[in-house]
Scaffold this active site. Sequence first.
Site, PDB file in Angstrom:
ATOM      1  N   VAL A  93       0.836  -1.200   0.000  1.00 11.53           N
ATOM      2  CA  VAL A  93       0.000   0.000   0.000  1.00 11.53           C
ATOM      3  C   VAL A  93       0.871   1.249   0.000  1.00 11.53           C
ATOM      4  O   VAL A  93       1.922   1.287   0.647  1.00 11.53           O
ATOM      5  CB  VAL A  93      -0.898   0.025   1.266  1.00 11.53           C
ATOM      6  N   CYS A  94       0.424   2.259  -0.713  1.00  8.54           N
ATOM      7  CA  CYS A  94       0.983   3.606  -0.623  1.00  8.54           C
ATOM      8  C   CYS A  94      -0.198   4.572  -0.717  1.00  8.54           C
ATOM      9  O   CYS A  94      -1.349   4.134  -0.669  1.00  8.54           O
ATOM     10  CB  CYS A  94       2.020   3.869  -1.717  1.00  8.54           C
ATOM     11  N   ALA A  95       0.060   5.843  -0.866  1.00  7.55           N
ATOM     12  CA  ALA A  95      -1.023   6.823  -0.881  1.00  7.55           C
ATOM     13  C   ALA A  95      -1.967   6.624  -2.066  1.00  7.55           C
ATOM     14  O   ALA A  95      -3.186   6.637  -1.917  1.00  7.55           O
ATOM     15  CB  ALA A  95      -0.458   8.234  -0.888  1.00  7.55           C
ATOM     16  N   GLY A  97      -1.119   4.231  -4.983  1.00  3.00           N
ATOM     17  CA  GLY A  97      -0.934   2.961  -5.667  1.00  3.00           C
ATOM     18  C   GLY A  97       0.278   2.930  -6.582  1.00  3.00           C
ATOM     19  O   GLY A  97       0.723   1.863  -6.991  1.00  3.00           O
ATOM     20  N   LEU A 122      -4.112   3.937  -0.389  1.00  2.00           N
ATOM     21  CA  LEU A 122      -4.817   4.276   0.846  1.00  2.00           C
ATOM     22  C   LEU A 122      -6.082   5.069   0.554  1.00  2.00           C
ATOM     23  O   LEU A 122      -7.077   4.956   1.274  1.00  2.00           O
ATOM     24  CB  LEU A 122      -3.891   5.055   1.787  1.00  2.00           C
TER      25      LEU A 122
END
Length: 139
Positions: A93-95, A97, A122
Amino acid sequence: MSFLIENWVPALMALVSGAMLLWPALQRGAQGAAISPTEAVRLINREKAVVIDVCEPGEYAAGHVSGARSVPLATLQEAKGLPSNKALPLIVVCASGARATRAVGVLRKAGYANAQALAGGLKAWREANLPVESGGKGA
């Protein structure tokens, strides 16, 4: 061959319906194994998937998937926070994708064949009204 010429309409319908059945699988392959928040929850609950957040520490502290381990993308190759069992599914996961998709490539090269990015990051997780935590330094 004459059968196809005489029955071109049903043959065309069969070809089109087959293509429509294959399209979702082809799309998943093109996305680099990105999964939806719903599929991520299923993997967490049924297959004990581990959530890896590749955001920077400040982003992680501002909000992350509940239970996620913080392993910033820049430190991923020598990270100690990754599970030792490389067969476990990993949800990256990141902010948004984008970094998660790059991280999946790094993880797969390191032997984590079941690493998958969370489509939409996220942001998509929050839009699905799934639990988010704030604070902490990660794992």
